[in-house]
Design an enzyme around this catalytic site. Structure first.
Site, PDB file in Angstrom:
ATOM      1  N   ARG A 134       0.843  -1.194   0.000  1.00  0.00           N
ATOM      2  CA  ARG A 134       0.000   0.000   0.000  1.00  0.00           C
ATOM      3  C   ARG A 134       0.883   1.251   0.000  1.00  0.00           C
ATOM      4  NH1 ARG A 134      -2.012   0.858   4.270  1.00  0.00           N
ATOM      5  NH2 ARG A 134      -1.248  -0.905   5.475  1.00  0.00           N
ATOM      6  N   TYR A 262      -1.655  -3.334  -6.779  1.00  0.00           N
ATOM      7  CA  TYR A 262      -1.402  -4.099  -5.564  1.00  0.00           C
ATOM      8  C   TYR A 262      -2.516  -4.025  -4.530  1.00  0.00           C
ATOM      9  CZ  TYR A 262       1.081  -6.728  -2.190  1.00  0.00           C
ATOM     10  OH  TYR A 262       1.429  -7.728  -1.329  1.00  0.00           O
ATOM     11  N   GLY A 263      -2.913  -5.158  -4.025  1.00  0.00           N
ATOM     12  CA  GLY A 263      -3.751  -5.317  -2.827  1.00  0.00           C
ATOM     13  C   GLY A 263      -4.613  -4.120  -2.477  1.00  0.00           C
ATOM     14  N   LYS A 271      -9.784  -2.166   1.491  1.00  0.00           N
ATOM     15  CA  LYS A 271      -9.508  -1.029   2.379  1.00  0.00           C
ATOM     16  C   LYS A 271     -10.267   0.230   1.938  1.00  0.00           C
ATOM     17  CE  LYS A 271      -6.502  -3.641   4.417  1.00  0.00           C
ATOM     18  NZ  LYS A 271      -6.576  -4.092   5.793  1.00  0.00           N
ATOM     19  N   HIS A 291     -10.774  -2.329  11.318  1.00  0.00           N
ATOM     20  CA  HIS A 291      -9.703  -3.193  10.831  1.00  0.00           C
ATOM     21  C   HIS A 291      -9.508  -4.322  11.844  1.00  0.00           C
ATOM     22  CE1 HIS A 291      -5.205  -3.373   9.344  1.00  0.00           C
ATOM     23  NE2 HIS A 291      -5.970  -4.204   8.664  1.00  0.00           N
ATOM     24  N   SER A 313      -1.577  -3.560  10.291  1.00  0.00           N
ATOM     25  CA  SER A 313      -1.222  -4.418   9.165  1.00  0.00           C
ATOM     26  C   SER A 313      -0.003  -5.277   9.487  1.00  0.00           C
ATOM     27  CB  SER A 313      -0.930  -3.555   7.940  1.00  0.00           C
ATOM     28  OG  SER A 313      -2.063  -2.779   7.638  1.00  0.00           O
ATOM     29  N   CYS A 315       0.368  -7.576  11.708  1.00  0.00           N
ATOM     30  CA  CYS A 315       0.619  -7.713  13.146  1.00  0.00           C
ATOM     31  C   CYS A 315      -0.181  -8.855  13.766  1.00  0.00           C
ATOM     32  CB  CYS A 315       0.343  -6.400  13.868  1.00  0.00           C
ATOM     33  SG  CYS A 315       1.569  -5.142  13.469  1.00  0.00           S
ATOM     34  N   THR A 318      -4.638 -12.390  10.799  1.00  0.00           N
ATOM     35  CA  THR A 318      -4.956 -13.650  10.117  1.00  0.00           C
ATOM     36  C   THR A 318      -4.577 -14.827  11.008  1.00  0.00           C
ATOM     37  OG1 THR A 318      -4.551 -12.581   7.997  1.00  0.00           O
ATOM     38  CG2 THR A 318      -4.582 -14.984   8.008  1.00  0.00           C
ATOM     39  N   ASP A 340      -9.678  -9.690   8.676  1.00  0.00           N
ATOM     40  CA  ASP A 340      -9.115  -8.352   8.417  1.00  0.00           C
ATOM     41  C   ASP A 340     -10.076  -7.204   8.709  1.00  0.00           C
ATOM     42  OD1 ASP A 340      -6.750  -6.926   7.472  1.00  0.00           O
ATOM     43  OD2 ASP A 340      -7.908  -6.371   5.711  1.00  0.00           O
ATOM     44  N   SER A 428       4.794 -10.403   0.545  1.00  0.00           N
ATOM     45  CA  SER A 428       4.143 -11.312  -0.411  1.00  0.00           C
ATOM     46  C   SER A 428       2.843 -11.821   0.221  1.00  0.00           C
ATOM     47  CB  SER A 428       5.078 -12.465  -0.780  1.00  0.00           C
ATOM     48  OG  SER A 428       5.585 -13.090   0.377  1.00  0.00           O
ATOM     49  N   ARG A 429       1.870 -12.094  -0.616  1.00  0.00           N
ATOM     50  CA  ARG A 429       0.520 -12.371  -0.110  1.00  0.00           C
ATOM     51  C   ARG A 429      -0.086 -13.601  -0.766  1.00  0.00           C
ATOM     52  NH1 ARG A 429      -1.858  -8.781   3.976  1.00  0.00           N
ATOM     53  NH2 ARG A 429      -0.152  -7.322   4.301  1.00  0.00           N
TER      54      ARG A 429
HETATM   55  P1  GTP Z   1      -2.731  -7.659   7.308  1.00  0.00           P
HETATM   56  O1  GTP Z   1      -3.234  -8.668   6.326  1.00  0.00           O
HETATM   57  O2  GTP Z   1      -1.603  -6.838   6.749  1.00  0.00           O
HETATM   58  O3  GTP Z   1      -3.788  -6.787   7.874  1.00  0.00           O
HETATM   59  O4  GTP Z   1      -1.965  -8.475   8.475  1.00  0.00           O
HETATM   60  P2  GTP Z   1      -2.417  -9.395   9.715  1.00  0.00           P
HETATM   61  O5  GTP Z   1      -2.671  -8.540  10.905  1.00  0.00           O
HETATM   62  O6  GTP Z   1      -3.480 -10.345   9.317  1.00  0.00           O
HETATM   63  O7  GTP Z   1      -1.049 -10.179  10.037  1.00  0.00           O
HETATM   64  P3  GTP Z   1      -0.679 -11.735   9.943  1.00  0.00           P
HETATM   65  O8  GTP Z   1      -1.494 -12.607  10.850  1.00  0.00           O
HETATM   66  O9  GTP Z   1      -0.611 -12.115   8.529  1.00  0.00           O
HETATM   67  O10 GTP Z   1       0.802 -11.731  10.552  1.00  0.00           O
HETATM   68  C1  GTP Z   1       1.840 -10.969  10.019  1.00  0.00           C
HETATM   69  C2  GTP Z   1       3.188 -11.512  10.459  1.00  0.00           C
HETATM   70  O11 GTP Z   1       3.263 -11.593  11.886  1.00  0.00           O
HETATM   71  C3  GTP Z   1       3.441 -12.918   9.934  1.00  0.00           C
HETATM   72  O12 GTP Z   1       4.766 -13.005   9.492  1.00  0.00           O
HETATM   73  C4  GTP Z   1       3.225 -13.792  11.139  1.00  0.00           C
HETATM   74  O13 GTP Z   1       3.971 -14.977  11.078  1.00  0.00           O
HETATM   75  C5  GTP Z   1       3.621 -12.901  12.303  1.00  0.00           C
HETATM   76  N1  GTP Z   1       2.849 -13.232  13.537  1.00  0.00           N
HETATM   77  C6  GTP Z   1       1.515 -13.436  13.619  1.00  0.00           C
HETATM   78  N2  GTP Z   1       1.129 -13.759  14.882  1.00  0.00           N
HETATM   79  C7  GTP Z   1       2.267 -13.755  15.620  1.00  0.00           C
HETATM   80  C8  GTP Z   1       2.531 -14.003  17.016  1.00  0.00           C
HETATM   81  O14 GTP Z   1       1.657 -14.306  17.817  1.00  0.00           O
HETATM   82  N3  GTP Z   1       3.851 -13.877  17.419  1.00  0.00           N
HETATM   83  C9  GTP Z   1       4.849 -13.538  16.542  1.00  0.00           C
HETATM   84  N4  GTP Z   1       6.084 -13.435  17.028  1.00  0.00           N
HETATM   85  N5  GTP Z   1       4.627 -13.310  15.211  1.00  0.00           N
HETATM   86  C10 GTP Z   1       3.355 -13.406  14.768  1.00  0.00           C
HETATM   87  C1  SPV Z   2      -3.155  -4.435   5.178  1.00  0.00           C
HETATM   88  O1  SPV Z   2      -2.174  -3.811   4.732  1.00  0.00           O
HETATM   89  O2  SPV Z   2      -3.670  -4.171   6.300  1.00  0.00           O
HETATM   90  C2  SPV Z   2      -3.733  -5.554   4.403  1.00  0.00           C
HETATM   91  C3  SPV Z   2      -3.187  -5.828   3.056  1.00  0.00           C
HETATM   92  O3  SPV Z   2      -4.654  -6.198   4.875  1.00  0.00           O
HETATM   93  S1  SPV Z   2      -3.814  -4.734   1.852  1.00  0.00           S
HETATM   94  O4  SPV Z   2      -4.978  -5.363   1.236  1.00  0.00           O
HETATM   95  O5  SPV Z   2      -2.766  -4.534   0.841  1.00  0.00           O
HETATM   96  O6  SPV Z   2      -4.214  -3.497   2.441  1.00  0.00           O
HETATM   97 MN    MN Z   3      -5.273  -5.467   6.915  1.00  0.00          MN
END
Ligand code: GTP
Ligand code: SPV
Ligand code: MN
Length: 645
Positions: A134, A262-263, A271, A291, A313, A315, A318, A340, A428-429
Site C-alpha cells: 500500500r 497491488y492489494g 480497504k 480493521h 497491518s 501484526c 490472520t 481483516d 508477499s501475499r
Molecule cells: P494484514 O493482512 O496486513 O492486515 O496483516 P495481519 O494482521 O493479518 O497479520 P498476519 O497474521 O498475517 O501476521 C503478520 C506476520 O506476523 C506474519 O509473518 C506472522 O507470522 C507474524 N505473527 C503473527 N502472529 C504472531 C505471534 O503471535 N507472534 C509472533 N512473534 N509473530 C506473529
Molecule cells: C493491510 O495492509 O492491512 C492488508 C493488506 O490487509 S492490503 O490489502 O494490501 O491493504
Molecule cells: Mn489489513
C-alpha cells in the site's frame, strides 16, 4: 477470450437471448441452482428480520448484466468515454468466468501455474517491483472541508482531485479491456452488507475480487434493488510510482485509484470501500467499520464467544483468526469469521454484532508454516493465488519461514541470491477463499452477524506494552484503542520497524477525522447496554537479545482464555494505572514453556516508561484540537494521575 475481439462478446450491447447463448464461451449455460446459488422463486422470503424480494426465474436469467441497473450502465458508459477501452466485460462471478480469466492470464504470461502435484490449482503473480505494498503517502481523503479528513489523512480538494484523476484516466484503457466488477461486501442477503462496483483494467484485480468479495450477478441485482452503490474506478496505468494516487470521495461514495495493481491500492472493495468509505458511512448510520478479525472460541464446556481484534497491518490478525489451540489446552475449538475487517452494529439486544464484509483472505505469506499455523499452511496448498513469493527448482512456492525446500527463483523472477535480500517479498501475499480455511465458521454467512463478547486492540511493540491488559470500561477502552502504537511493517511502502501511533489499527484506513471517529466510538458505546469488554494485547515483546518473550501463535489462546474468563467474571486481575492485568496465577500456564522472569516482564507496567508513553499520547491526541472528545483527555488525565500516585 474477449480480449482480441473488440467489445466483449458476452454482454456488451446484446440482449436477452444472446446473453444466455454467450455462456457457451464458458461451457454450458447453468441454472442459478447449478451455480450453487439459491433457487429462484416468486414471492418474498423471510430471513430473520429481513425481507428480500426475489425476482421471477425467467426474468432473472434473461436480463443481460448491463440491463440490470441503468445507473451502473450509465456510469460504465461515462467511464468508457473517458478511458476508451477496447472491450468491456461485465463480470457475472461464475466459476467458468474465473477459469477463463485465469487461463488467459496464464497464456499471456502474467500468471504462472505452480507445481500441480504440490500446489494444485495454485498460481503465482509477480507484481512490478515498485508496486508491492500500500502507498499511504499517495492515499487521500477528499472531503469538501479539509478538517473533516483530519490530521490523520492526506487531503485534497474534491474538484482538484477529480481533475487530476481525470487527466490520468483519460484514454488509459486504450488496447485494454474494461472489467465491470459488481460486488457485495458481506453476506448477499444481509441488511448489514453494502454493495459497490469496481471498474478496472486489471484482470488480476478481477480474479482477486472474485475471491475476496461476493462478486457478480447477485450483487448487481442487489444494487438495482437498493439504487445505491460505491463507485470505484481503477486503472493500473503504467505502474509509475510518480503517477499513482488512491483518492476517496466519501460524500460521493466514490473511489479513484490509478497506477498500482497491488492489494489495498487496487482491490477497491477492501480497504478503500470496506474501511475508508464504510467508516464514513458507518458514522452517519450509527455503526463501526473496523480493521478487525472476528474469531469464535469454544471453551471445553462448549460455550462459544466471539471476539473482534484490531491489530495493525501484518501484526497477527490472520494468524489469530485461525489459531490452533496448543495440545496443552485440550477441548478448545476455534472458528474464523473474518481475518481483516469487521462491520460492527449495535443490536436490538444492546450487544455489538459483527459481520465480515469479505469472503476471502489476502494474507501475509512469510512466516506461515506448519509450526506457527498449520491451518494457514494447509489452506494455501490448493486453489490459491500467490503474489510475489519465491519458487523452488521444482516450481513450488517458497517463502521465508519455511523449514523445507529452498528458493531457486526470487520474487522478481531472478535466480535467488541471498545478497539481494529475501527470496519472497516480505509483503508477499496469498489470496484464498475463506471457505478453504479448515476453521471456517459458517456464521460468516449469518445475515445478522455474530455477537461480540470482547474487543481486543494490539500493537507490535518490543517494549512498553504488556502482554495483555483490560480497560476499565468502554470510555477508557476508547482511549486504550486510540493509544495503540506499533512498529511499521512491509504492508506499506516506507520504513519498517519504527513505532508510530496507529489508533484502533485504523491510521491508514479511517475515512474521516480521528477526533470525530473517537466521538463516534463513544456514542456507539453509550447505546450498548451490554457492551463488550475492551482489552489490549502485545505478542511482540522482546528481551535484550531481541528474542520474542512470548511464543505467540497458538499460545495466544491462553491470553484470550483470560479475556473471556474476565468477561464472565470468572478470574482475577490486578489493578494498575493503565488498566487491569492478570497476575501470573490468573493465566493458564499449564504446559507453557516461558520462564518466570519472562512472564514477570510480560506482565509488568514500568511507571517510568508509561509516564513517557502518556506524555507522547497526549502530544499525539492534542493534534486533534477541538475535535478531540473531552472525555478522552479526562481518561488520559486519570491514567496520568494514577501513574503519579
Ligand atoms: P494484514 O493482512 O496486513 O492486515 O496483516 P495481519 O494482521 O493479518 O497479520 P498476519 O497474521 O498475517 O501476521 C503478520 C506476520 O506476523 C506474519 O509473518 C506472522 O507470522 C507474524 N505473527 C503473527 N502472529 C504472531 C505471534 O503471535 N507472534 C509472533 N512473534 N509473530 C506473529
Ligand atoms: C493491510 O495492509 O492491512 C492488508 C493488506 O490487509 S492490503 O490489502 O494490501 O491493504
Ligand atoms: Mn489489513
Amino acid at each position: 477470450m474477449e480480449q482480441n475481439e473488440g467489445y466483449c462478446p458476452i454482454y456488451e450491447g446484446i440482449l436477452a437471448g444472446p446473453a444466455i447463448i454467450s455462456h457457451a464461451a464458458h461451457g454450458p449455460p447453468k441454472l442459478a441452482a447449478q451455480c450453487g446459488k439459491r433457487p429462484r422463486m416468486k414471492g418474498r422470503v423471510h430471513l430473520n428480520n429481513y425481507e428480500e424480494p426475489w425476482m421471477a426465474t425467467a426474468a432473472h436469467l434473461i436480463t443481460s448484466l448491463p440491463q440490470i441497473s441503468p445507473d451502473v450502465a450509465a456510469w460504465v458508459n461515462s467511464v468508457r468515454e473517458l478511458t476508451q477501452p477496447r472491450a468491456i466485460h461485465w463480470c457475472d462471478g461464475s466459476a467458468a468466468e474465473v477459469r477463463e480469466l485465469t487461463s488467459k492470464l496464464v497464456r499471456d504470461g502474467e500468471l504462472q501455474i505452480l507445481n500441480p502435484d504440490v500446489f494444485p490449482g495454485c498460481h503465482l503473480s509477480r507484481s512490478d517491483p515498485s508496486d508491492v505494498a500500500r502507498v499511504e503517502h499517495l492515499t487521500y481523503i477528499c472531503t469538501p472541508n479539509k478538517e473533516d479528513a483530519g490530521p490523520n489523512n492526506n487531503w485534497m480538494d474534491p474538484a482538484q482531485a477529480h481533475a487530476k484523476m481525470r487527466d490520468l484516466f483519460r484514454g488509459c484503457m486504450k488496447n485494454r479491456t474494461l472489467y465491470v466488477v459488481p460486488y457485495c461486501m458481506g453476506p448477499i442477503n444481509s441488511p448489514l452488507s453494502r454493495c459497490g462496483v469496481e471498474i478496472t483494467d486489471s484482470p488480476y484485480v478481477v480474479l482477486n475480487m472474485a475471491i475476496m468479495t461476493r462478486m457478480g450477478r447477485p450483487a448487481l441485482e442487489r444494487i438495482a434493488r437498493e439504487g445505491t452503490f460505491v463507485r470505484g474506478l481503477h486503472s493500473i496505468g503504467e505502474l509509475d510510482p510518480n503517477r499513482r494516487f488512491i483518492m476517496h470521495f466519501p460524500h460521493e461514495l466514490g473511489i479513484e485509484s490509478f497506477g498500482s495493481g497491488y492489494g489495498g491500492n487496487a482491490l477497491l472493495g477492501k480497504k478503500c470501500h470496506a474501511l475508508r468509505i464504510a467508516s464514513w458511512q458507518a458514522r452517519t448510520e450509527g455503526w463501526l467499520a473496523e480493521h478487525m478479525l472476528i474469531v469464535g472460541l469454544q471453551n471445553p464446556q462448549g460455550e462459544t464467544h466471539y471476539l473482534a481484534c484490531a491489530f495493525p497491518s501484518a501484526c497477527g490478525k490472520t494468524n489469530l483468526a485461525m489459531l490452533i489451540p496448543p495440545g496443552s489446552l485440550p477441548g478448545w475449538k476455534v472458528f474464523t469469521v473474518g481475518d481483516d475487517i469487521a462491520w460492527l452494529h449495535p443490536g436490538a439486544d444492546g450487544r455489538l454484532w459483527a459481520i465480515n464484509p469479505e469472503s476471502g483472505y489476502f494474507g501475509v505469506v512469510p512466516g506461515t508454516n506448519p509450526e506457527t499455523n498449520r491451518n494457514a499452511y494447509n489452506m494455501i496448498r490448493r486453489d490459491t493465488l500467490f503474489t510475489n513469493v519465491a519458487l523452488t527448482a521444482n516450481n513450488e512456492a517458497w517463502w521465508e519461514g519455511l523449514s523445507t525446500g529452498k528458493p531457486a527463483i526470487d520474487w522478481q523472477g531472478r535466480p535467488y541470491d541471498p545478497a539481494r535480500g529475501p527470496a519472497a517479498h516480505p509483503n508477499s501475499r496469498f489470496t484464498v477463499a475463506a471457505r478453504q480455511n479448515p476453521s471456517y465458521s459458517h456464521r460468516s454467512e449469518d445475515p445478522q452477524g455474530v455477537p461480540i463478547t470482547a474487543l481486543v486492540f494490539g500493537g507490535r511493540r518490543r517494549e512498553v506494552a504488556p502482554l495483555v491488559y483490560e480497560a476499565r470500561d468502554w470510555k477508557h477502552g476508547v482511549l486504550v484503542g486510540a493509544s495503540v502504537a506499533s512498529e511499521t511493517t512491509a504492508a506499506n511502502v516506507g520504513q519498517v520497524g519504527v513505532v508510530r501511533r496507529d489508533p484502533m489499527a485504523m491510521q491508514p484506513f479511517c475515512g474521516y477525522n480521528f477526533g470525530d471517529y473517537w466521538q463516534h466510538w463513544l456514542d456507539v458505546g453509550a447505546k450498548l447496554t451490554r457492551p463488550p469488554g475492551i482489552y489490549h494485547v502485545n505478542w511482540f515483546r522482546r528481551d535484550a537479545d531481541g528474542k520474542f518473550l512470548w511464543p505467540g501463535y497458538g499460545e495466544n489462546l491462553r491470553v484470550l482464555e483470560w479475556v473471556l474468563n474476565r468477561c464472565a467474571g470468572r478470574v482475577g486481575a490486578t489493578e494498575t494505572p493503565i488498566g487491569r492485568l492478570p497476575r501470573p496465577e490468573d493465566l493458564n500456564t499449564q504446559g507453557l514453556n516461558v520462564s518466570p522472569d519472562a512472564m514477570k516482564a510480560l506482565l509488568s507496567v514500568d511507571p517510568a516508561l508509561w509516564k513517557k508513553e502518556v506524555s507522547e499520547i497526549r502530544t499525539y491526541l492534542e493534534q486533534y484540537g477541538s475535535r478531540l472528545p473531552a472525555e478522552m483527555l479526562q481518561e488520559l488525565n486519570g491514567t496520568q494521575s494514577r501513574l503519579a500516585g
